[in-house]
Write an enzyme that holds these catalytic residues in place. Sequence first.
Site, short mmCIF file in Angstrom:
data_model
loop_
_atom_site.label_atom_id
_atom_site.label_comp_id
_atom_site.label_asym_id
_atom_site.label_seq_id
_atom_site.Cartn_x
_atom_site.Cartn_y
_atom_site.Cartn_z
N GLU A 91 36.97 22.45 68.56
CA GLU A 91 35.80 23.33 68.64
C GLU A 91 35.26 23.37 70.06
O GLU A 91 35.35 22.39 70.79
CB GLU A 91 34.69 22.79 67.74
CG GLU A 91 35.07 22.79 66.29
CD GLU A 91 34.01 22.17 65.41
OE1 GLU A 91 34.01 22.42 64.23
OE2 GLU A 91 33.17 21.42 65.94
N CYS A 104 30.17 23.67 75.98
CA CYS A 104 30.42 22.32 75.48
C CYS A 104 31.88 22.25 75.04
O CYS A 104 32.31 23.02 74.18
CB CYS A 104 29.49 22.03 74.29
SG CYS A 104 29.86 20.50 73.45
N CYS A 111 38.92 11.99 66.64
CA CYS A 111 38.29 10.96 67.45
C CYS A 111 38.52 9.61 66.77
O CYS A 111 38.52 9.53 65.54
CB CYS A 111 36.79 11.23 67.55
SG CYS A 111 35.89 10.04 68.58
N CYS A 115 32.16 6.97 64.22
CA CYS A 115 30.70 6.99 63.99
C CYS A 115 30.40 7.62 62.63
O CYS A 115 30.98 8.67 62.30
CB CYS A 115 29.99 7.78 65.09
SG CYS A 115 30.27 7.12 66.74
N CYS A 118 29.30 11.45 62.26
CA CYS A 118 30.02 12.48 63.01
C CYS A 118 31.20 13.05 62.22
O CYS A 118 32.08 12.31 61.77
CB CYS A 118 30.49 11.90 64.33
SG CYS A 118 31.35 13.12 65.35
N CYS A 333 28.85 18.31 65.91
CA CYS A 333 30.22 17.89 66.15
C CYS A 333 31.15 18.00 64.94
O CYS A 333 30.94 17.34 63.92
CB CYS A 333 30.13 16.44 66.59
SG CYS A 333 31.28 15.99 67.81
#
Length: 348
Positions: A91, A104, A111, A115, A118, A333
């Site tokens: 994205e 951004c 990832c 977390c 997220c 995110c």
Amino acid sequence: MIELLGKSLVELQSLFEEHKIQKFRAKQLIDYIYHRHIFVFQDMTQFPKMLRDWLDANCIISIPKIVAQSISPDGKTQKLLLELIDHSRIEAVLMEQHYGNSVCVSSQVGCAMGCVFCASTQGGLFRDLTVAEIVGQVVLFSALKQEDIHSLVVMGAGEPLQNYDNVLQALKLIHDPITFDISYRKMTISTCGWVPNIYKLADEDLPITLALSLHATTDETRRKIMPVGSRYKLDEVLEAVKYYYEKTQRRITFEYILIDSINVSLEEAHELGKIGKEFPNCHVNLIPVNGNEHINLYKPSSKHMNIFKDIIASYGVSVTIRKEMGDAIQAACGQLKAAHGRKEEIHE
Ligand code: SAH
């Protein structure tokens, strides 16, 4: 095939020299890609036919493909779901701010950080993005907008300091006056606190802005919501950030997600105020958590968020609550990607 996107002038020049192509063509190629947004070799009409055919046969410019697009009701925030050459999806977001266009970008597919709040990390890490793929996100937006890009934040999916070399190389290219000419001061890298590379970045002596995703004021709470908190203690992270500040004199941004019943007690607001006070000119960005059906986390009431903010401000620390402009377009995110279903991706 040779990827031309993301290559510096010097790299293109040596590639051309190697193939007995005149060196000045490299600068023209950069102009086509970064200023005229022409990505089809046969449309590069300043080039002789032989060169265009050679480029066609040997090279590619892999601009990411737009799979889905969402635009906020006020038209100022635009989020793209992009497909890369291996069908991975990432994205990127464009925000029209009063000072100009801010982009951004993502730095990884998925990832590894895990977390809990997220969406990008829910399927783990698939791979790092290449320099071309990072730069390609900016090229795409500048082509769509036909306007200058004013600033850049590396705050999309991924942990940029885990893909350090490619992120740095991409930023250096984007900084180059012959491409986008964006100053390092207008670039922000957001990290969950990958300590060794905070030191490494500080020692580059580039005035890049550092944003730390702090999200908690004690190790206990941080570990609960950010697994990286078990690897690096808060003290170590803050010491690295202090080193970054001292070395670069750049104002530090602390990001702090507001999650009801998790990290928003008044005591935590006081602790955050005390931390902020240690970093002259720092800014605390409070982010009301964006939940979805998989992330059962809730933001506190507006009243509570304002009390929390005022406590931090009482320490003389600059603090704002982030406008929730992303909400309407699932800008938090990984949420657009999650909404489109991961199963469509070939690697999953
Ligand atoms: N790995 C880097 C950059 C990617 S996350 C980092 O940790 O900073 C960038 C930011 O996205 C995080 O600081 C967090 O503030 C925000 N974010 C992630 N999930 C979110 C959610 N559910 N709601 C609101 N903000 C979120």
